[in-house]
Design an enzyme around this catalytic site. Structure first.
Site, PDB file in Angstrom:
ATOM      1  N   HIS A 150       0.827  -1.200   0.000  1.00 30.30           N
ATOM      2  CA  HIS A 150       0.000   0.000   0.000  1.00 30.30           C
ATOM      3  C   HIS A 150       0.863   1.253   0.000  1.00 30.30           C
ATOM      4  O   HIS A 150       2.060   1.197   0.265  1.00 30.30           O
ATOM      5  CB  HIS A 150      -0.941   0.017   1.213  1.00 30.30           C
ATOM      6  CG  HIS A 150      -2.142  -0.859   1.057  1.00 30.30           C
ATOM      7  ND1 HIS A 150      -2.130  -2.205   1.382  1.00 30.30           N
ATOM      8  CD2 HIS A 150      -3.386  -0.603   0.589  1.00 30.30           C
ATOM      9  CE1 HIS A 150      -3.316  -2.721   1.136  1.00 30.30           C
ATOM     10  NE2 HIS A 150      -4.091  -1.774   0.653  1.00 30.30           N
ATOM     11  N   LYS A 154      -0.705   4.861   4.475  1.00 30.26           N
ATOM     12  CA  LYS A 154      -1.646   3.942   5.109  1.00 30.26           C
ATOM     13  C   LYS A 154      -1.274   3.746   6.571  1.00 30.26           C
ATOM     14  O   LYS A 154      -0.103   3.497   6.905  1.00 30.26           O
ATOM     15  CB  LYS A 154      -1.675   2.595   4.382  1.00 30.26           C
ATOM     16  CG  LYS A 154      -2.741   1.652   4.931  1.00 30.26           C
ATOM     17  CD  LYS A 154      -2.989   0.487   4.007  1.00 30.26           C
ATOM     18  CE  LYS A 154      -4.041  -0.471   4.552  1.00 30.26           C
ATOM     19  NZ  LYS A 154      -5.352   0.169   4.742  1.00 30.26           N
TER      20      LYS A 154
END
Length: 261
Positions: A150, A154
């Protein structure tokens, strides 16, 4: 067909702006309201609808509108409880809930229609139905591992999607993921145990979301990968969930599997 009114939480952020844009472009929806934190209130000026920093005020001015929320666990729980009290359905795509917070979310869903999914992608949720069949077909000789990637902003790790994938493959073996997951390997740890399921989190750049499940067996391996190319993947799934939830009642926490079935 009646139009579905929606309220977007965090409408000044990346996901919120994507959701609001889809609602304004799709004749099946009407952007009824937007909410943002006080320090980001200026970002709401672009929207021609009810707007504000008090979720209670905005919800009350948009009776029956479906709330869509991709914020943070503490905020999402407030959304769920308030929505259930005021009679607004709520679609929640937030991840990172603790076990205690999930129980609170489930309790709120008994009082009003609430939908939650750690990943709103239809593709990921179809994958969740396929993976257990692969586990059963391959049998116990294959080691199971998950890697997720990600963007560098995040907050939670492993991702909610990785945990959901892990829960699906663990359940196919008759296990609970919490009993077999391995999120860290460092130092002289000895051989891998047959039961463990490894979860590796990679963070960097602007990656929207990649998830790979590895089946590592004798003489071969199978890799099943899902890659999200843009946030619209999750936003469109949430909008589809909002249309579906509009006709549902409370009593349980609705999920993607409910909608797809």
């Amino acid at each position: 067909m009646s139009v579905c009114d929606v309220i977007i939480m965090g409408a000044g952020g990346r996901m919120g702006a994507t959701l609001a844009g889809l609602a304004m472009d799709d004749p099946a929806f009407r952007l009824a309201g937007v909410v943002e934190r006080p320090q980001s209130e200026a970002a709401l000026a672009r929207y021609d609808c009810v707007r504000g920093t008090s979720m209670e005020d905005v919800f009350a001015k948009c009776p029956g509108a479906v709330i869509i929320d991709f914020t943070a666990p503490e905020s999402s729980l407030k959304v769920a409880n308030l929505a259930a009290r005021l009679g607004n359905p709520a679609v929640i795509g937030t991840t990172g809930f603790t076990a205690a917070q999930m129980k609170e979310l489930e309790a709120a869903a008994h009082n009003g229609p609430i939908f939650w999914a750690p990943n709103m992608s239809v593709g990921v949720n179809a994958l969740l139905q396929v993976l257990p069949k692969l586990v059963e077909a391959l049998g116990p000789a294959y080691d199971l591992e998950i890697m997720e990637i990600h963007h560098n902003k995040k907050a939670d790790s492993p991702s909610g999607t990785a945990l959901k994938l892990g829960q699906a493959i663990a359940a196919a073996r008759g296990e609970k993921l919490d009993d077999v997951k391995k999120c860290s390997r460092d130092g002289i740890i000895g051989p891998r145990t047959p039961r463990e399921i490894g979860l590796m989190a990679v963070r960097g750049g602007d990656v929207v979301g990649d998830h790979t499940v590895y089946f590592l067996g004798p003489g071969e391996r199978i890799e099943v990968t899902h890659r999200a190319h843009s946030r619209e993947t999750f936003a469109r799934g949430a909008m589809r969930a909002a249309l579906w939830l509009k006709g549902q009642k409370g009593g349980k926490l609705h999920t993607m599997s409910d909608m797809l079935q």
